[in-house]
Each structure stands twice: as structure tokens, then as C-alpha cells.
Design an enzyme around this catalytic site. Structure first.
Site, PDB file in Angstrom:
ATOM      1  N   HIS A  93      33.884  38.407  59.149  1.00  0.00           N
ATOM      2  CA  HIS A  93      34.053  37.069  58.582  1.00  0.00           C
ATOM      3  C   HIS A  93      34.441  36.059  59.662  1.00  0.00           C
ATOM      4  CE1 HIS A  93      34.772  38.500  54.161  1.00  0.00           C
ATOM      5  NE2 HIS A  93      33.508  38.558  54.524  1.00  0.00           N
ATOM      6  N   GLU A 133      25.780  47.098  55.047  1.00  0.00           N
ATOM      7  CA  GLU A 133      26.643  47.531  53.956  1.00  0.00           C
ATOM      8  C   GLU A 133      26.340  48.975  53.558  1.00  0.00           C
ATOM      9  OE1 GLU A 133      29.128  45.832  52.927  1.00  0.00           O
ATOM     10  OE2 GLU A 133      28.693  43.756  53.502  1.00  0.00           O
ATOM     11  N   HIS A 158      34.629  43.820  57.775  1.00  0.00           N
ATOM     12  CA  HIS A 158      34.568  42.470  57.242  1.00  0.00           C
ATOM     13  C   HIS A 158      35.620  41.534  57.832  1.00  0.00           C
ATOM     14  CE1 HIS A 158      31.864  44.386  54.490  1.00  0.00           C
ATOM     15  NE2 HIS A 158      31.696  43.299  53.778  1.00  0.00           N
ATOM     16  N   LYS A 176      33.285  40.639  42.157  1.00  0.00           N
ATOM     17  CA  LYS A 176      33.768  39.575  43.035  1.00  0.00           C
ATOM     18  C   LYS A 176      32.832  38.381  42.971  1.00  0.00           C
ATOM     19  CE  LYS A 176      36.433  41.836  46.702  1.00  0.00           C
ATOM     20  NZ  LYS A 176      36.516  42.055  48.164  1.00  0.00           N
ATOM     21  N   ARG A 212      35.766  28.860  30.387  1.00  0.00           N
ATOM     22  CA  ARG A 212      36.738  29.930  30.625  1.00  0.00           C
ATOM     23  C   ARG A 212      36.120  31.325  30.643  1.00  0.00           C
ATOM     24  NH1 ARG A 212      41.727  27.542  26.951  1.00  0.00           N
ATOM     25  NH2 ARG A 212      42.272  25.851  28.378  1.00  0.00           N
ATOM     26  N   HIS A 225      25.569  37.706  57.172  1.00  0.00           N
ATOM     27  CA  HIS A 225      26.721  38.515  56.793  1.00  0.00           C
ATOM     28  C   HIS A 225      26.608  39.951  57.305  1.00  0.00           C
ATOM     29  CE1 HIS A 225      30.090  39.982  54.433  1.00  0.00           C
ATOM     30  NE2 HIS A 225      29.300  40.905  53.902  1.00  0.00           N
ATOM     31  N   ASN A 282      36.187  46.665  52.713  1.00  0.00           N
ATOM     32  CA  ASN A 282      36.218  45.582  53.691  1.00  0.00           C
ATOM     33  C   ASN A 282      36.033  46.074  55.130  1.00  0.00           C
ATOM     34  OD1 ASN A 282      36.702  43.410  51.851  1.00  0.00           O
ATOM     35  ND2 ASN A 282      38.829  44.076  51.690  1.00  0.00           N
ATOM     36  N   GLU A 297      41.314  44.947  44.013  1.00  0.00           N
ATOM     37  CA  GLU A 297      41.581  45.144  45.429  1.00  0.00           C
ATOM     38  C   GLU A 297      43.071  45.224  45.750  1.00  0.00           C
ATOM     39  OE1 GLU A 297      38.592  43.510  48.379  1.00  0.00           O
ATOM     40  OE2 GLU A 297      40.397  42.414  49.000  1.00  0.00           O
ATOM     41  N   LYS A 342      30.339  52.624  45.751  1.00  0.00           N
ATOM     42  CA  LYS A 342      31.096  51.419  45.416  1.00  0.00           C
ATOM     43  C   LYS A 342      31.627  51.491  43.995  1.00  0.00           C
ATOM     44  CE  LYS A 342      31.351  46.470  45.437  1.00  0.00           C
ATOM     45  NZ  LYS A 342      30.762  45.182  45.825  1.00  0.00           N
ATOM     46  N   ARG A 388      40.225  49.805  46.926  1.00  0.00           N
ATOM     47  CA  ARG A 388      39.068  48.927  47.059  1.00  0.00           C
ATOM     48  C   ARG A 388      39.037  48.201  48.390  1.00  0.00           C
ATOM     49  NH1 ARG A 388      36.265  45.010  42.529  1.00  0.00           N
ATOM     50  NH2 ARG A 388      34.764  44.035  43.916  1.00  0.00           N
TER      51      ARG A 388
END
Length: 359
Positions: free
Chosen positions: A252, A185, A248, A143, A121, A264, A245, A237, A227, A241
Site C-alpha cells: 500500500h 493474491e 499489503h 470489505k 443504511r 495493486h 494482509n 480482522e 480466504k 484475518r
């Protein structure tokens, strides 16, 4: 040396950016975290380059340390690989006081971070990014996750690291194409948030490509500050935030249809141009923004033209993206260099034109 603080209150942490920092990482981890045991998770390539030495350094500080290598590549970001890593953690007797170290690029950070988020956990973990993409972007912000056949990063969680140690010297062993992937990025951060930083990238492009340590430290520091400021405002997000993206949503889709053969950063570079095209059509963005962006991407050796995939298939992949809400796809659209906003776009014909449009 540069230090960036990510402010999450008592869950906050520091990013240390310094050439040669990797050689001091074991002592820092042991001194500041006092782990019961340490699992260093790295892909097969990074294990050979840095993993065995880091595990030995950790043992030299008094920590019980184990190196857990896995096959390199995006295809390792899957549930089956997670299960194998869990088995190894139990085999080596890790407990809730243990620390997991993600040593490598974005794939390693996502995979090891998700292991740390879910093992017992949640246990502490440290990011030691060795690729530019990971140093400027994926190693901070929390993330983590793995891919699903329907799309990238569809299974995951938010789990903040205890610290990030970025050593620009590790970029000397990075294949050129991976360096370029990270630069997408870097450019993204300038477009969405800071025109002066974007101008620095334009000015220092040759130095960056030549692996000048001063220029690379400036770039990693600048991107981490941008960032860090964004994620501190919006950890999960729900708002600002989402600006991270940029490029992206399109990117993606290109990655998914290529079976992740397109890197990527390459996909994000093409996706940023597509997003500019879409913004020109739906919000009236000036063409000069796209041309300036295309110029710096070209200067850095990044692709700007879309692959020849059916627009309908790309659109289908985008509908399955996490950023789709009630069937409407949300995009980050630039307003100018240094500013962007999130917009829901329902005009699928405009999206399809942007997907296939060249620079």
C-alpha cells in the site's frame, strides 16, 4: 463448477465458480433474491463488455434493472464518485428491497459494496467479479471502501454480499497486466496458509498464464477456499484475518507514493518480498523462503524489485496505514511456505532496509 460456502451463519453465502456463469447470473439473482429493482454498477470498460447484456438479461427475467457506469480506474474510489452513485440510485427509485450488483474488478467491488453498505443504511448486493484479483480475493469477505489522499481504503465498512458469481471466462478479456495483478493474491494465499496450493501454482504457472479454464477454475476455487476459511473465523480482522494482509503493508505504501500508478497486485508482489526481507532480519526466516517466492513470482511475470522511492516517504505512508497501532506498524511475516504470523515491528531502520532491499 465449483462452489465455496462462506459461513457467516444466516449471513452466509456461496461463491459459484464456473466458466460461463455470467450468462446465468440474471436468472440466479432474480430467482434467489427477488429484488424490487437492480442497479448494476460497473466501470466504463466492463459496462461495454458485459454490463449492458447483464442489465438486459435482468429485465428479461422481470426485474427492473439499471446500468450505472463510472470512470474506470483506482481514482474512482473516492467520496465524490460515491455521491454521484447515490444520486443515481435515488433517481432510479431504488429502495431497501433493491439489489446492487458489483460487476467488475476490485475497484468496482469496493466502491459498489460501500454504496450498498451505506445506501438506506444497507441493501443487499451481489459480487460478479470479472478480474482475477477480484475473483480470488476482493469479492469475498465483505470489505468495502474508498481511498483517501492519505492512504488506500481508509474509509469503508464490512458488508457481506448475498452471493458471488465468478466466471473464469471473463478473464479472457482481461488485459495481461491485470491478470498478473491478480496472481499476486493467488501466491499470497499459498504462502500464508497452504504449501500444497503454493506448489500447485508453481506447477500450473504456464497453464494459468495461457488462460487454461481448468487451471483457472482450480486457482479461483483454491484461493476462495483459503480466504473463505480465514474470514469465517474472523469477519472484521480482529485476529487471523490479518494474515490476508501479507505484502499489503509494504504494498500500500508503494501504491500511495505512485499515485496508484503501480497496480495493486504488482505492489503486493514487491511487498511480499520486502516482508520476507524483514522477517529474515527480525525473526530469522530462512532465505530459501524468499528465493522460492521470488522464483514463482518471476515465473508468473510479476515484479519483485522495489521502485525507487525515498524510504522515509514510504515509512511515512506506512505509519498512516490501518494496520498501525499506537505508532507501531504491524506486519504479516512468513514463517515458512504455508504459514505466517502477525508481528509488531518497532525497528524502523530494519523496516526501511526492507523497503529498499532488492531480491
Amino acid at each position: 463448477m465449483a462452489t465455496v460456502r462462506i459461513d457467516f451463519g444466516d449471513r452466509g453465502y456461496e461463491i459459484t465458480i464456473e466458466p460461463g456463469a455470467l450468462s446465468l447470473a440474471a436468472e440466479k439473482i432474480t430467482r434467489e433474491l427477488s429484488p424490487s429493482r437492480v442497479a448494476v454498477i460497473a466501470d466504463a470498460n466492463v459496462s461495454r463488455l458485459y454490463g449492458e447484456k447483464l442489465a438486459a438479461d435482468l429485465r428479461a427475467t422481470g426485474s427492473e434493472a439499471f446500468l450505472l457506469p463510472f470512470p474506470a480506474g483506482e481514482n474512482s474510489k473516492r467520496l465524490e464518485q460515491l455521491s454521484l452513485l447515490y444520486d443515481q440510485l435515488f433517481e432510479h427509485g431504488l429502495d431497501r428491497k433493491s439489489v446492487i450488483v458489483a460487476l467488475g474488478g476490485g475497484v468496482t467491488g469496493d466502491l459498489a459494496g460501500f454504496v450498498a453498505a451505506t445506501f438506506m443504511r444497507g441493501v443487499r448486493f451481489v459480487q460478479i467479479p470479472t478480474s482475477l484479483l477480484a475473483q480470488v480475493d476482493s469479492s469475498s469477505g465483505g470489505k468495502t471502501g474508498v481511498n483517501h489522499p492519505l492512504g488506500k481504503n481508509l474509509i469503508g465498512s464490512f458488508h457481506q454480499p448475498s452471493m458471488v458469481i465468478a466466471d473464469p471466462e471473463t478473464l479472457r478479456t482481461l488485459p495481461k497486466e491485470e491478470l498478473l495483478s491478480g496472481l499476486a493474491e493467488v501466491v499470497k494465499h499459498g504462502v500464508i496458509r497452504d504449501e500444497k496450493y503454493f506448489a500447485l501454482i508453481e506447477e500450473k504457472a504456464e497453464n494459468i498464464l495461457a488462460l487454461d479454464m481448468e487451471a483457472l477454475t482450480q486457482v479461483v476455487d483454491g484461493s476462495c477456499r483459503i480466504k473463505g476459511a480465514v474470514v469465517a473465523q474472523d469477519e472484521r480482522e480482529g485476529g487471523v484475518r490479518a494474515l490476508l494482509n501479507f505484502g499489503h503493508t509494504f504494498g500500500h505504501a508503494y501504491e500511495t507514493l505512485s499515485g496508484f500508478a503501480i497496480r495493486h497486485g504488482e505492489a503486493v508482489a514487491i511487498g511480499m518480498i520486502a516482508a520476507c526481507r524483514l522477517a529474515e532480519e527480525v525473526t530469522g526466516l530462512e532465505e530459501a523462503v524468499r528465493m522460492r517466492l521470488a522464483a514463482v513470482l518471476g515465473k508468473l511475470g510479476l515484479p519483485i524489485s522495489p521502485p525507487d522511492y525515498p524510504a522515509e516517504k514510504l515509512l511515512e505512508a506506512m505509519r498512516g496505514d490501518k494496520k498501525t497501532e499506537r505508532g507501531v506498524i504491524r506486519f504479516v511475516l512468513p514463517e515458512k511456505i504455508g504459514s505466517a504470523r502477525v508481528a509488531a515491528v518497532s525497528d524502523e531502520k530494519a523496516i526501511m532496509r526492507a523497503l529498499r532491499a532488492d531480491v
